[in-house]
Design a protein around this motif. Structure first.
Motif, PDB file in Angstrom:
ATOM      1  N   ARG A 165       8.207  -0.064   1.122  1.00  0.00           N
ATOM      2  CA  ARG A 165       7.432   0.598   0.051  1.00  0.00           C
ATOM      3  C   ARG A 165       7.567  -0.186  -1.272  1.00  0.00           C
ATOM      4  NH1 ARG A 165       9.652   5.320   2.402  1.00  0.00           N
ATOM      5  NH2 ARG A 165      11.229   5.323   0.769  1.00  0.00           N
ATOM      6  N   ALA A 166       8.789  -0.659  -1.507  1.00  0.00           N
ATOM      7  CA  ALA A 166       8.993  -1.421  -2.762  1.00  0.00           C
ATOM      8  C   ALA A 166       8.201  -2.713  -2.713  1.00  0.00           C
ATOM      9  CB  ALA A 166      10.474  -1.705  -2.968  1.00  0.00           C
ATOM     10  N   ARG A 167       8.155  -3.349  -1.603  1.00  0.00           N
ATOM     11  CA  ARG A 167       7.408  -4.597  -1.503  1.00  0.00           C
ATOM     12  C   ARG A 167       5.920  -4.335  -1.636  1.00  0.00           C
ATOM     13  NH1 ARG A 167       5.955  -7.491   3.722  1.00  0.00           N
ATOM     14  NH2 ARG A 167       4.074  -6.827   2.988  1.00  0.00           N
TER      15      ARG A 167
ATOM     16  N   SER B  90       4.642  -1.884  -3.202  1.00  0.00           N
ATOM     17  CA  SER B  90       4.441  -1.527  -4.607  1.00  0.00           C
ATOM     18  C   SER B  90       4.485  -2.782  -5.476  1.00  0.00           C
ATOM     19  CB  SER B  90       5.517  -0.532  -5.032  1.00  0.00           C
ATOM     20  OG  SER B  90       5.411  -0.255  -6.402  1.00  0.00           O
ATOM     21  N   ALA B  91       5.429  -3.700  -5.126  1.00  0.00           N
ATOM     22  CA  ALA B  91       5.540  -4.933  -5.901  1.00  0.00           C
ATOM     23  C   ALA B  91       4.309  -5.782  -5.694  1.00  0.00           C
ATOM     24  CB  ALA B  91       6.794  -5.696  -5.506  1.00  0.00           C
ATOM     25  N   ASP B  92       3.838  -5.833  -4.452  1.00  0.00           N
ATOM     26  CA  ASP B  92       2.626  -6.601  -4.175  1.00  0.00           C
ATOM     27  C   ASP B  92       1.442  -5.997  -4.944  1.00  0.00           C
ATOM     28  OD1 ASP B  92       3.776  -8.457  -2.498  1.00  0.00           O
ATOM     29  OD2 ASP B  92       3.174  -7.460  -0.631  1.00  0.00           O
ATOM     30  N   SER B  93       1.400  -4.696  -4.933  1.00  0.00           N
ATOM     31  CA  SER B  93       0.302  -4.008  -5.625  1.00  0.00           C
ATOM     32  C   SER B  93       0.392  -4.259  -7.142  1.00  0.00           C
ATOM     33  CB  SER B  93       0.395  -2.513  -5.318  1.00  0.00           C
ATOM     34  OG  SER B  93      -0.599  -1.810  -6.004  1.00  0.00           O
ATOM     35  N   ALA B  94       1.634  -4.227  -7.646  1.00  0.00           N
ATOM     36  CA  ALA B  94       1.804  -4.460  -9.081  1.00  0.00           C
ATOM     37  C   ALA B  94       1.484  -5.906  -9.406  1.00  0.00           C
ATOM     38  CB  ALA B  94       3.226  -4.111  -9.507  1.00  0.00           C
ATOM     39  N   ALA B  95       1.875  -6.799  -8.526  1.00  0.00           N
ATOM     40  CA  ALA B  95       1.609  -8.220  -8.763  1.00  0.00           C
ATOM     41  C   ALA B  95       0.111  -8.458  -8.682  1.00  0.00           C
ATOM     42  CB  ALA B  95       2.332  -9.072  -7.737  1.00  0.00           C
ATOM     43  N   ASP B  96      -0.521  -7.782  -7.799  1.00  0.00           N
ATOM     44  CA  ASP B  96      -1.971  -7.943  -7.693  1.00  0.00           C
ATOM     45  C   ASP B  96      -2.657  -7.373  -8.939  1.00  0.00           C
ATOM     46  OD1 ASP B  96      -1.863  -9.162  -5.222  1.00  0.00           O
ATOM     47  OD2 ASP B  96      -2.320  -7.346  -4.053  1.00  0.00           O
ATOM     48  N   ASP B  97      -2.105  -6.277  -9.453  1.00  0.00           N
ATOM     49  CA  ASP B  97      -2.694  -5.681 -10.654  1.00  0.00           C
ATOM     50  C   ASP B  97      -2.510  -6.637 -11.835  1.00  0.00           C
ATOM     51  OD1 ASP B  97      -3.580  -3.426  -9.396  1.00  0.00           O
ATOM     52  OD2 ASP B  97      -1.860  -2.186  -9.959  1.00  0.00           O
TER      53      ASP B  97
END
Length: 181
Positions: free
Chosen positions: A162-164, A166-173
């Motif tokens: 989930r953290a990854r 979320s991190a991927d999603s945040a990095a994509d954002d």
């Protein structure tokens, strides 16, 4: 010597009539017996004309009894053979009984040895039960602990995932990749 010769001649002269009186009738009977038998047969044939048939039947009967003599001899041979076979069978049965007795005694000894070995093995297996029961108890405890560790590892892996994500999603954002997709 003349007296001795005279006595001898007188003894011989006295013996001749005695010998003739003794042997004479016997020799006469020996000479006349066959003639008397012939006359008796002729007379019997005249008296009973079926006598020849009776004699023929008797000869046939006597001839028929000849195989009975052979059968009697064969029966005696069979009895002798039977006695010999019975003696051989008795000897064979005795030998078999002796051999089987030895084999059974040996087998009994082997079975007794096997029973002792099995009893020893059972005692050794029974001796392993306490440690095996302890190992089972320890293994059950270890399984519970391992299950808890695996549950924690799954939870941690899910949280890392989930953290990854979320991190991927945040990095994509942050990079703006999400908007272009």
């Amino acid at each position: 010597m003349t007296v001795l010769n005279g006595a001898r001649m007188a003894a011989v002269a006295a013996l001749i009539p005695a010998v003739l009186c003794y042997f004479g009738p016997r020799m006469y009977d020996l000479v006349t017996t066959p003639h008397r038998l012939d006359r008796a047969v002729v007379s019997a044939d005249k008296y009973n004309p079926a006598l020849l048939q009776i004699v023929d039947h008797e000869q046939g009967t006597v001839a028929a009894f000849a195989p009975l003599g052979n059968a009697n001899a064969a029966l005696r041979s069979v009895l002798v053979t039977d006695a010999a076979v019975a003696a051989q069978l008795d000897a064979l049965i005795g030998q078999i009984a002796k051999d089987l007795h030895g084999i059974l005694e040996h087998a009994g000894t082997n079975v007794a040895t096997l029973v002792v070995a099995l009893n020893t093995l059972r005692a050794e297996i029974d001796g392993l039960r306490v440690p095996a029961d302890g190992a089972t108890t320890a293994l059950t405890g270890d399984r519970t602990t391992l299950a808890a560790v695996l549950d924690d590892a799954r939870g941690t892996a899910a949280a890392v995932h989930r953290a990854r994500v979320s991190a991927d999603s945040a990095a994509d954002d942050l990079s703006g990749k999400r908007a272009t997709r």
